[in-house]
Design a protein around this motif. Structure first.
Motif, PDB file in Angstrom:
ATOM      1  N   GLU A 150       0.826  -1.194   0.000  1.00 48.91           N
ATOM      2  CA  GLU A 150       0.000   0.000   0.000  1.00 48.91           C
ATOM      3  C   GLU A 150       0.869   1.256   0.000  1.00 48.91           C
ATOM      4  N   LEU A 151       0.646   2.103  -1.001  1.00 42.92           N
ATOM      5  CA  LEU A 151       1.380   3.352  -1.152  1.00 42.92           C
ATOM      6  C   LEU A 151       0.394   4.512  -1.137  1.00 42.92           C
ATOM      7  N   CYS A 152       0.914   5.719  -1.105  1.00 40.63           N
ATOM      8  CA  CYS A 152       0.054   6.879  -1.318  1.00 40.63           C
ATOM      9  C   CYS A 152       0.819   7.922  -2.117  1.00 40.63           C
ATOM     10  N   MET A 153       0.089   8.851  -2.687  1.00 36.39           N
ATOM     11  CA  MET A 153       0.672   9.866  -3.550  1.00 36.39           C
ATOM     12  C   MET A 153      -0.092  11.163  -3.382  1.00 36.39           C
ATOM     13  N   ALA A 154       0.625  12.286  -3.303  1.00 38.36           N
ATOM     14  CA  ALA A 154      -0.044  13.579  -3.340  1.00 38.36           C
ATOM     15  C   ALA A 154      -0.397  13.880  -4.788  1.00 38.36           C
ATOM     16  N   GLY A 155      -1.679  14.096  -5.044  1.00 41.83           N
ATOM     17  CA  GLY A 155      -2.143  14.351  -6.403  1.00 41.83           C
ATOM     18  C   GLY A 155      -2.379  15.834  -6.630  1.00 41.83           C
ATOM     19  N   PHE A 156      -1.584  16.434  -7.494  1.00 34.41           N
ATOM     20  CA  PHE A 156      -1.692  17.854  -7.808  1.00 34.41           C
ATOM     21  C   PHE A 156      -2.491  18.057  -9.089  1.00 34.41           C
ATOM     22  N   ILE A 157      -3.125  19.224  -9.223  1.00 34.22           N
ATOM     23  CA  ILE A 157      -3.834  19.578 -10.453  1.00 34.22           C
ATOM     24  C   ILE A 157      -2.802  20.153 -11.412  1.00 34.22           C
ATOM     25  N   VAL A 158      -2.768  19.614 -12.629  1.00 37.62           N
ATOM     26  CA  VAL A 158      -1.657  19.931 -13.531  1.00 37.62           C
ATOM     27  C   VAL A 158      -1.528  21.432 -13.801  1.00 37.62           C
ATOM     28  N   LYS A 159      -2.648  22.160 -13.892  1.00 39.14           N
ATOM     29  CA  LYS A 159      -2.551  23.591 -14.185  1.00 39.14           C
ATOM     30  C   LYS A 159      -1.890  24.360 -13.047  1.00 39.14           C
ATOM     31  N   ASN A 160      -1.808  23.744 -11.856  1.00 39.09           N
ATOM     32  CA  ASN A 160      -1.138  24.375 -10.716  1.00 39.09           C
ATOM     33  C   ASN A 160       0.347  24.038 -10.653  1.00 39.09           C
ATOM     34  N   THR A 161       0.849  23.335 -11.678  1.00 35.97           N
ATOM     35  CA  THR A 161       2.230  22.848 -11.607  1.00 35.97           C
ATOM     36  C   THR A 161       3.069  23.255 -12.820  1.00 35.97           C
ATOM     37  N   LEU A 162       2.637  24.294 -13.542  1.00 34.68           N
ATOM     38  CA  LEU A 162       3.329  24.666 -14.781  1.00 34.68           C
ATOM     39  C   LEU A 162       4.338  25.782 -14.541  1.00 34.68           C
ATOM     40  N   SER A 163       5.288  25.898 -15.472  1.00 38.72           N
ATOM     41  CA  SER A 163       6.277  26.967 -15.432  1.00 38.72           C
ATOM     42  C   SER A 163       5.949  27.993 -16.507  1.00 38.72           C
ATOM     43  N   ASP A 182       3.940  12.081 -25.516  1.00 35.47           N
ATOM     44  CA  ASP A 182       4.026  10.784 -24.852  1.00 35.47           C
ATOM     45  C   ASP A 182       5.414  10.181 -25.054  1.00 35.47           C
ATOM     46  N   GLU A 183       5.597   8.938 -24.615  1.00 39.07           N
ATOM     47  CA  GLU A 183       6.909   8.288 -24.706  1.00 39.07           C
ATOM     48  C   GLU A 183       7.433   8.221 -26.133  1.00 39.07           C
ATOM     49  N   GLU A 184       6.504   8.108 -27.106  1.00 38.68           N
ATOM     50  CA  GLU A 184       6.902   8.019 -28.523  1.00 38.68           C
ATOM     51  C   GLU A 184       6.982   9.387 -29.177  1.00 38.68           C
ATOM     52  N   LYS A 185       6.895  10.441 -28.355  1.00 39.99           N
ATOM     53  CA  LYS A 185       6.968  11.828 -28.831  1.00 39.99           C
ATOM     54  C   LYS A 185       5.758  12.224 -29.672  1.00 39.99           C
ATOM     55  N   ASN A 186       4.651  11.530 -29.470  1.00 36.43           N
ATOM     56  CA  ASN A 186       3.397  11.934 -30.105  1.00 36.43           C
ATOM     57  C   ASN A 186       2.741  13.028 -29.269  1.00 36.43           C
ATOM     58  N   LYS A 187       2.131  14.007 -29.944  1.00 37.18           N
ATOM     59  CA  LYS A 187       1.465  15.100 -29.255  1.00 37.18           C
ATOM     60  C   LYS A 187       0.167  14.595 -28.642  1.00 37.18           C
ATOM     61  N   VAL A 188      -0.054  14.882 -27.361  1.00 32.68           N
ATOM     62  CA  VAL A 188      -1.264  14.440 -26.666  1.00 32.68           C
ATOM     63  C   VAL A 188      -1.870  15.620 -25.919  1.00 32.68           C
ATOM     64  N   LYS A 189      -3.205  15.689 -25.918  1.00 31.83           N
ATOM     65  CA  LYS A 189      -3.902  16.750 -25.189  1.00 31.83           C
ATOM     66  C   LYS A 189      -3.950  16.382 -23.708  1.00 31.83           C
ATOM     67  N   VAL A 190      -3.762  17.366 -22.875  1.00 30.61           N
ATOM     68  CA  VAL A 190      -3.780  17.155 -21.427  1.00 30.61           C
ATOM     69  C   VAL A 190      -4.871  18.019 -20.827  1.00 30.61           C
ATOM     70  N   ASP A 191      -5.773  17.395 -20.079  1.00 31.99           N
ATOM     71  CA  ASP A 191      -6.812  18.133 -19.361  1.00 31.99           C
ATOM     72  C   ASP A 191      -6.136  18.979 -18.282  1.00 31.99           C
ATOM     73  N   GLU A 192      -6.384  20.282 -18.280  1.00 26.73           N
ATOM     74  CA  GLU A 192      -5.688  21.153 -17.327  1.00 26.73           C
ATOM     75  C   GLU A 192      -6.079  20.873 -15.880  1.00 26.73           C
ATOM     76  N   ASN A 193      -7.168  20.121 -15.672  1.00 25.99           N
ATOM     77  CA  ASN A 193      -7.575  19.739 -14.319  1.00 25.99           C
ATOM     78  C   ASN A 193      -7.189  18.302 -13.983  1.00 25.99           C
ATOM     79  N   ALA A 194      -6.382  17.691 -14.854  1.00 24.96           N
ATOM     80  CA  ALA A 194      -5.933  16.320 -14.589  1.00 24.96           C
ATOM     81  C   ALA A 194      -5.062  16.272 -13.338  1.00 24.96           C
ATOM     82  N   ILE A 195      -5.111  15.148 -12.646  1.00 26.64           N
ATOM     83  CA  ILE A 195      -4.245  14.914 -11.499  1.00 26.64           C
ATOM     84  C   ILE A 195      -2.886  14.448 -12.003  1.00 26.64           C
ATOM     85  N   VAL A 196      -1.826  15.013 -11.437  1.00 32.87           N
ATOM     86  CA  VAL A 196      -0.478  14.607 -11.828  1.00 32.87           C
ATOM     87  C   VAL A 196       0.354  14.271 -10.594  1.00 32.87           C
ATOM     88  N   SER A 197       1.335  13.411 -10.834  1.00 36.49           N
ATOM     89  CA  SER A 197       2.330  13.111  -9.808  1.00 36.49           C
ATOM     90  C   SER A 197       3.446  14.133  -9.878  1.00 36.49           C
TER      91      SER A 197
END
Length: 300
Positions: free
Chosen positions: A149-162, A201-216
């Motif tokens: 059993e693990l846990c992770m702090a889940g941040f909203i991606v739009k709060n983690t950008l530069s 993504d890993e293959e360098k394909n462009k992917v859309k990211v939901d700005e409210n997605a949870i990220v590690s």
């Protein structure tokens, strides 16, 4: 119950330019980001800090932060070294890049003797993640016999950008019970000219990211038993990637694999705090302003 804070401070910081970015002064009194993280972790209840360093920054690191922090909380120092490999594996001559965040934890094995929280040295996470993960670690029952059993702090991606360039994040899929279903390393995340968020993504394909997605953000709460689980995974990684000078043994990817194999279960503890950190040299000035505001508000 004793709990430890493991700070990954062995990154090369190639995008930062001159100087060691983990030691950049960002607070109004010369504080560095780790000062705030350690302060927040200590207040949350963590008992000890384990620093994972590169040997070549040891002297400056201990002088700038170690001697000061040792007066506040017990500290240990361990080193992430390229040649720290399982028996039978030889370091390739062209390998210069660290083996990755999961290897960082392996290097700290001898110092870890209790449930622990992993964080990056150059990220400011806010206070709630430390509080929630500490509460989870001390309240979790005897380890599940079938799944760790693990846990992770889940941040909203739009709060983690530069504001000064793209970022890499582990984009998460989370079920209705706040259990992590998958985490996918996604690179070069940034808004486009139409204010839509995209990454690669890993293959360098462009992917859309939901700005409210949870990220590690590499803020994981782990039982001490988890460290031993990484040994076999590292050997599997080396069998495929030993001679790839850019391949990395990354903690989010390893945890995702373990989820898919049903070897672990990860509780996502959602936090609304805004992340900031020194990914690029230009980030320094914004981060200094953010910490000045936090001091003015009485947070520190």
């Amino acid at each position: 119950m004793k709990t430890q804070l493991l700070i990954m401070a062995a990154g090369i910081g190639s995008r930062f330019g001159q100087g060691i970015k983990q030691l950049t002064k960002v607070g109004p009194n010369g504080q560095i980001i780790m000062d705030y993280s350690i302060n927040d972790a200590k207040k949350a209840g963590f008992d000890e800090v384990v620093f994972v360093l590169r040997k070549e920054i040891e002297e400056e690191f201990i002088e700038v932060i170690g001697k000061r922090i040792e007066k506040l909380i017990p500290c240990k120092y361990v080193f992430q070294e390229l040649d720290k490999l399982p028996s039978g594996y030889i370091l390739p001559q062209d390998r210069k890049k660290p083996w990755g965040t999961a290897h960082c934890i392996i290097c700290a094995k001898e110092a870890i003797d209790s449930p622990f929280l992993v964080i990056n040295a150059d990220d400011y996470y806010g206070k709630s993640g430390f509080n929630k993960i500490h509460e989870y670690l001390v309240s979790t029952k005897i380890p599940n016999e079938k799944k760790v059993e693990l846990c992770m702090a889940g941040f909203i991606v739009k709060n983690t950008l530069s504001d000064n360039g793209t970022v890499t994040r582990g984009v998460c899929k989370v079920n209705n019970d706040n259990i992590l279903n998958s985490v996918t390393e996604t690179y070069d995340i940034a808004y486009d000219e139409n204010n839509n968020l995209f990454g690669l993504d890993e293959e360098k394909n462009k992917v859309k990211v939901d700005e409210n997605a949870i990220v590690s953000m590499n803020m994981w709460g782990l039982p001490k038993e988890f460290v031993n689980m990484l040994d076999k995974d590292f050997e599997d990684f080396l069998n495929v990637n030993l001679n790839n000078p850019k391949a990395e043994f990354l903690l989010p990817s390893i945890i995702d694999t373990k989820i898919q194999k049903e070897e672990c279960i990860v509780k996502v503890l959602k936090v609304d705090d805004k992340w900031f950190g020194v990914t690029y040299a230009e980030d320094k000035f914004k981060v200094q302003k953010e910490f000045k505001k936090l001091h003015e508000m009485g947070e520190y």
